[in-house]
Design an enzyme around this catalytic site. Structure first.
Site, PDB file in Angstrom:
ATOM      1  N   LYS A 233      -2.558  10.636 -10.287  1.00 34.92           N
ATOM      2  CA  LYS A 233      -2.575  11.910 -10.328  1.00 34.92           C
ATOM      3  C   LYS A 233      -0.999  12.376 -10.480  1.00 34.92           C
ATOM      4  O   LYS A 233       0.044  11.639 -10.234  1.00 34.92           O
ATOM      5  CB  LYS A 233      -2.867  12.399  -8.700  1.00 34.92           C
TER       6      LYS A 233
ATOM      7  N   SER B 234      -7.517  19.723  -5.799  1.00 31.74           N
ATOM      8  CA  SER B 234      -6.622  20.057  -6.559  1.00 31.74           C
ATOM      9  C   SER B 234      -6.705  18.658  -7.567  1.00 31.74           C
ATOM     10  O   SER B 234      -6.139  18.422  -8.579  1.00 31.74           O
ATOM     11  CB  SER B 234      -5.302  20.157  -6.144  1.00 31.74           C
TER      12      SER B 234
ATOM     13  N   SER C  92      -8.571  18.011  -1.054  1.00 25.76           N
ATOM     14  CA  SER C  92      -8.278  17.680  -2.599  1.00 25.76           C
ATOM     15  C   SER C  92      -8.504  16.438  -3.290  1.00 25.76           C
ATOM     16  O   SER C  92      -8.658  16.327  -4.468  1.00 25.76           O
ATOM     17  CB  SER C  92      -6.862  18.035  -2.957  1.00 25.76           C
TER      18      SER C  92
END
Lengths: 486, 95
Positions: A76, A151, A175
């Site tokens: 990420k 997210s 998330s």
């Protein structure tokens, strides 16, 4: 090969059926061919990955390989990667080449993994749909008119589309778990303090926690074990030995008690989602688990308390982005205040600005007791409810999200309705507990996730339950149309 | 509970965020809605409940005061918007 487990890939690597260089090329090629319609990867690490793969092949040839040696993965874009752009999904950091790597990145590099690139995400991890990214929204591989959740939406979409065997994520209010549910994959957020936050760009420091987005619980156990551990560089890192997270995977769950909080199965829960979670709970029951009704009386206050704590901490954390030392700087500032204000006004997107302002408001003079202190008190009540519940049950199960993936643009004009999509996940962050999402079926061809919550440090137990569930079901092996060929 | 436009202008200043005049109204309405959600907390009696700062009630760890970091000024300044002689440059503050 795209659907192989980590263990299967490691066996092929170690038997020299394939080299890490070939495996890396295979997944880089999948990203290049298949990510165009998804936008899940924002920075490719083609050269770095090839170098790492060559090195992994040497380690394998020398007979020194571990289970993760030569395994490609995606990070990420919230994790700092030395020499590679680390944008956090923001224009503010679009030009930021990190001068150092996050501890998580270092640990996974040391384990011999090969980083293919960095995944798209909501800007500074603030969002539940991956629509706040400066690099544009990510599309859900099951239906590109839908969001992937957020997210960690890029990591979720990439793993669902099998663009990489596994990826990292972070979870501040859901998330990891909510996008895992929306994309039909497995995700785990461990106990707060297990995974180092050093080099993981901070959003809400008392809630942020790194974790794994994977095809299965078995894969998640392997990668998570390589990520956890005490780190002196993170002041909230816990000093405790690393558990063997794969040790209990094959244990029977006979006699294990599963709690169903009545507040998470209220009458307004979408009946189609409820039916899928009920079916999943029945699978656990057939495997010998005992199902119990429980109550978390204060859990309904999770979202309100979160939208004080998280914005307050975000407003403090994001004050470092000032246009002076790194990141975006506005053109021709007329004075220092203008430099700060315009660099931040132009560098941050709308959702980030909203949250900074809420944070500044609740922390401003005279409001501390009414908001921040109150939220921290509510937080303790929520945690106490979980502590009471875990006196009666081993794990807690619920839906991960109140709906399946929604349409792109459906909630962008209404922040509060977006926030409520994390209604089942946020309490876990406030309490600092470990939580997972595992795929448990489809509603109208859209994936549904079951959330499993464990007591502190019960990651191995959570992974055990998830793995046993995945031995009885095949939802986690399903691949979206268009991505199921070599 | 409702946030007013002057609150938004003040908060934006406190947070050093330039926001366009035409967006103030939108922020006012969004922030009011968010604070409306937050206000639900007030229904609960929290008298005597100790605020929770860390999920496991950990306190800040202390360490020996010794130099561990190496000097990486040049590396760090290589990504800065504007530097000169090892210093970060900003617009003139003192005339």
């Amino acid at each position: 090969m795209y659907n192989d487990s980590i263990k299967e890939l490691a066996a092929k690597l170690q038997a020299k059926q394939i080299s890490s260089v070939e495996l890396t090329d295979y997944f880089l090629d999948r990203i290049n061919r298949l990510d165009g319609g998804l936008n899940s990867v924002i920075t490719l690490n083609t050269e770095g990955a090839k170098k790492a793969a060559v090195n992994a092949d040497k380690i394998i040839a020398a007979g020194d390989a571990g289970i993760l040696t030569g395994i490609p993965l995606l990070q990420k874009d919230i994790f700092c990667t030395e020499g590679l752009r680390t944008s956090c999904g923001s224009k503010m950091l679009d030009n930021f080449i990190s001068p150092y790597s996050a501890t998580v990145v270092e640990k996974l590099n040391q384990a011999g993994t090969v980083m293919l690139g960095k995944t798209n995400m909501d800007e500074f991890a603030m969002g539940s749909s991956n629509e706040t990214s400066f690099y544009g929204s990510v599309q859900n591989p099951w239906d590109t008119s839908l969001v992937p959740g957020g997210s960690s939406g890029g990591s979720a979409a990439a793993v669902a589309a099998r663009l990489a065997p596994i990826a990292s994520g972070t979870d501040t209010g859901g998330s990891i778990r909510q996008p895992a549910a929306f994309c039909g994959i497995t995700g785990i957020k461990p106990t707060y303090g297990l995974v180092s936050r050093y080099g993981m760009i901070a959003f809400a420091s008392s809630l942020d926690q790194g974790g794994v987005m994977s095809k299965s619980a078995e894969d998640a156990a392997i990668m998570l074990e390589a990520m956890v551990g005490f780190d002196p560089k993170d002041s909230t890192s816990l000093e405790r030995p690393v558990d063997d997270l794969s040790a209990d995977l094959n244990k029977s769950i006979k006699g294990l008690t599963v709690g169903l909080p009545k507040e998470f199965f209220a009458d307004d829960l979408d009946p189609a989602i409820r039916a899928k979670v009920d079916e999943a709970v029945d699978v656990l029951k057939s495997a010998g688990a005992i199902i119990k009704q429980i109550s978390l009386p204060n859990i309904g206050l999770s979202v309100p308390a979160y939208y004080v704590v998280a914005p307050a901490e975000c407003s403090a954390n994001l004050s470092r982005f000032d246009g002076v030392r790194y990141g975006y700087r506005c053109d021709s500032p007329k004075d220092l205040e203008d430099l700060y204000k315009r660099s931040r006004g132009e560098g941050f997107g709308e959702e980030v600005k909203r949250r900074i302002m809420i944070g500044a408001y609740v922390l401003s003079a005279g409001y501390y007791d009414a908001y921040y202190k109150k939220a921290q008190q509510v937080r303790r009540l929520i945690r106490n409810d979980f502590i009471e519940a875990f006196k009666e049950v081993d794990i807690i199960a619920s839906a991960t999200a109140p709906s399946v993936a929604f349409g792109v643009g459906a909630k962008t004009d209404d922040p509060v309705s977006m926030y409520l999509s994390d209604i089942f996940t946020i309490g876990v962050n406030l309490a600092g507990l470990p939580g997972m999402s595992v795929p448990c079926g489809f509603v109208d061809d859209k994936p549904v996730g079951m959330q499993l919550i464990g007591n502190y440090f019960n990651e191995a137990k959570l992974l055990n339950v998830a793995h046993q569930y995945q031995q009885q079901t095949d939802w986690h092996t399903r691949v979206p149309t268009g991505f199921g060929q070599e | 509970m409702s946030i007013k436009t002057e609150d938004v202008i003040n908060i934006a200043h406190l947070a050093r965020l330039a926001i366009a005049d035409e967006n103030v109204e939108g922020y006012t309405s969004d922030l009011s809605n968010i604070m409306g959600l937050v206000e639900q907390m007030q229904q609960t009696d929290t008298k005597g409940v100790e605020p929770m700062a860390h999920p496991l009630d950990q306190v800040q760890r202390l360490r020996v005061d010794e130099v561990l970091e190496q000097d990486k000024r040049e590396l760090y300044q290589s990504i800065a918007p504007e530097v000169e002689d090892g210093l970060f440059l900003v617009p003139r503050v003192i005339d």
